[in-house]
Scaffold this motif. Sequence first.
Motif, PDB file in Angstrom:
ATOM      1  N   ARG A  47       0.900  -1.162  -0.129  1.00  0.00           N
ATOM      2  CA  ARG A  47      -0.068   0.009   0.071  1.00  0.00           C
ATOM      3  C   ARG A  47       0.651   1.203   0.076  1.00  0.00           C
ATOM      4  NH1 ARG A  47      -2.176  -3.854   2.665  1.00  0.00           N
ATOM      5  NH2 ARG A  47      -0.796  -3.931   4.329  1.00  0.00           N
ATOM      6  N   PRO A  48       1.484   1.691  -1.028  1.00  0.00           N
ATOM      7  CA  PRO A  48       2.394   2.786  -1.171  1.00  0.00           C
ATOM      8  C   PRO A  48       1.699   4.025  -0.926  1.00  0.00           C
ATOM      9  CG  PRO A  48       2.327   1.404  -3.361  1.00  0.00           C
ATOM     10  CD  PRO A  48       1.348   0.937  -2.603  1.00  0.00           C
ATOM     11  N   PRO A  49       2.178   4.937   0.004  1.00  0.00           N
ATOM     12  CA  PRO A  49       1.630   6.192   0.515  1.00  0.00           C
ATOM     13  C   PRO A  49       1.464   7.133  -0.859  1.00  0.00           C
ATOM     14  CG  PRO A  49       3.958   6.318   0.984  1.00  0.00           C
ATOM     15  CD  PRO A  49       3.747   4.891   0.197  1.00  0.00           C
ATOM     16  N   GLN A  94      -9.517  -7.929  -5.753  1.00  0.00           N
ATOM     17  CA  GLN A  94      -8.454  -8.202  -4.667  1.00  0.00           C
ATOM     18  C   GLN A  94      -7.740  -7.085  -4.313  1.00  0.00           C
ATOM     19  OE1 GLN A  94      -9.330  -9.926  -7.698  1.00  0.00           O
ATOM     20  NE2 GLN A  94     -10.509 -11.531  -6.628  1.00  0.00           N
ATOM     21  N   ALA A  95      -7.991  -5.908  -4.740  1.00  0.00           N
ATOM     22  CA  ALA A  95      -7.089  -4.763  -4.620  1.00  0.00           C
ATOM     23  C   ALA A  95      -6.777  -4.513  -3.312  1.00  0.00           C
ATOM     24  CB  ALA A  95      -7.587  -3.525  -5.130  1.00  0.00           C
ATOM     25  N   LYS A  96      -5.632  -3.854  -2.836  1.00  0.00           N
ATOM     26  CA  LYS A  96      -5.329  -3.726  -1.545  1.00  0.00           C
ATOM     27  C   LYS A  96      -5.290  -2.223  -1.223  1.00  0.00           C
ATOM     28  CE  LYS A  96      -2.869  -7.952  -0.267  1.00  0.00           C
ATOM     29  NZ  LYS A  96      -1.671  -8.388   0.172  1.00  0.00           N
ATOM     30  N   LEU A  97      -5.093  -1.359  -2.350  1.00  0.00           N
ATOM     31  CA  LEU A  97      -5.223  -0.130  -2.413  1.00  0.00           C
ATOM     32  C   LEU A  97      -5.838   0.645  -3.471  1.00  0.00           C
ATOM     33  CD1 LEU A  97      -3.791   2.846  -1.510  1.00  0.00           C
ATOM     34  CD2 LEU A  97      -2.039   2.185  -3.160  1.00  0.00           C
ATOM     35  N   HIS A  98      -6.756   1.471  -3.343  1.00  0.00           N
ATOM     36  CA  HIS A  98      -7.405   2.435  -4.406  1.00  0.00           C
ATOM     37  C   HIS A  98      -7.556   3.782  -3.878  1.00  0.00           C
ATOM     38  CE1 HIS A  98      -9.879   2.072  -7.968  1.00  0.00           C
ATOM     39  NE2 HIS A  98     -10.882   2.997  -7.398  1.00  0.00           N
ATOM     40  N   ALA A  99      -7.442   4.844  -5.020  1.00  0.00           N
ATOM     41  CA  ALA A  99      -7.269   6.143  -4.514  1.00  0.00           C
ATOM     42  C   ALA A  99      -8.300   6.721  -5.824  1.00  0.00           C
ATOM     43  CB  ALA A  99      -5.904   6.657  -4.491  1.00  0.00           C
ATOM     44  N   PHE A 100      -8.951   7.763  -5.552  1.00  0.00           N
ATOM     45  CA  PHE A 100      -9.535   8.769  -6.268  1.00  0.00           C
ATOM     46  C   PHE A 100     -10.001   9.915  -5.737  1.00  0.00           C
ATOM     47  CE2 PHE A 100     -13.051   6.584  -3.955  1.00  0.00           C
ATOM     48  CZ  PHE A 100     -14.036   7.754  -3.766  1.00  0.00           C
TER      49      PHE A 100
END
Length: 255
Positions: A47-49, A94-100
């Motif tokens: 989960r990159p910042p 299966q995503a561990k990170l999502h940003a919008f």
Amino acid sequence: MTETSHSVSDPLPSSLVTETPSTPDVSPVGVRFLQQRRELINEAHARPPMALPCPAAITRLTATAPTGPDGEDLAFKHLQRMCEETGAPVPREQAKLHAFETGALKVVWERHTEFYSLTFVRPELTDTSFQETALTSVPPAWLREHPGEVLSATHLLIVPDTVYSDPFETARKTFGRDDFAASKAGGGPLVICTDFRPHADGFLRMMIFDQGAGEGYLGRAVQRMGEIDAYRLAARMALPGARRLTQELYRLEQR
């Protein structure tokens, strides 16, 4: 309204990617590594910042991740609804990170094994009173309908040091007390202050004074502080039960 979205199944911007070099089963000096070691290391980088601006108002929620009657991931279903309402792309399941983004509000969703987190970022700051937080820009239904129970809840303010030149005095006035904790992160360009106490709304408050750290450094600091608080509380979830059992064991021993 503009939307951007990233998940671990998609190519991430180079600023978000952290590669873990491959490691042998046995080191050149004969040290034998745990077979799952690489998998465990990769989990720390899954989960990159996200880069964060200064100034900014941020709210981070960490909640338990329940499943529905048919085993569906309710936290992911909630993320799907948020994306559909804003027109943002929906990530793979299966995503561990999502940003919008929706308007000026940035939303970051992170999946952990035992919980999930939501981070809301509003790239503006009116003052340091916490009267307005990132939640001011969040649709109320997103908060009412979130699944699970909230474990960690924190309002953060990223404050420009050029405006508030005395971090400790500003924090003292904001928290209304002298017994707050303060640290210069890594001896570097951030001063972090918090009183570690929930306020009237149930949220902790944290102030981060930026002395030229840069957006990448700020993103890493906020993510790490959020993870520390979440895991600190998660590690103590068994404490009330352990205390009750200790009392019961003591009572039985006295018979």
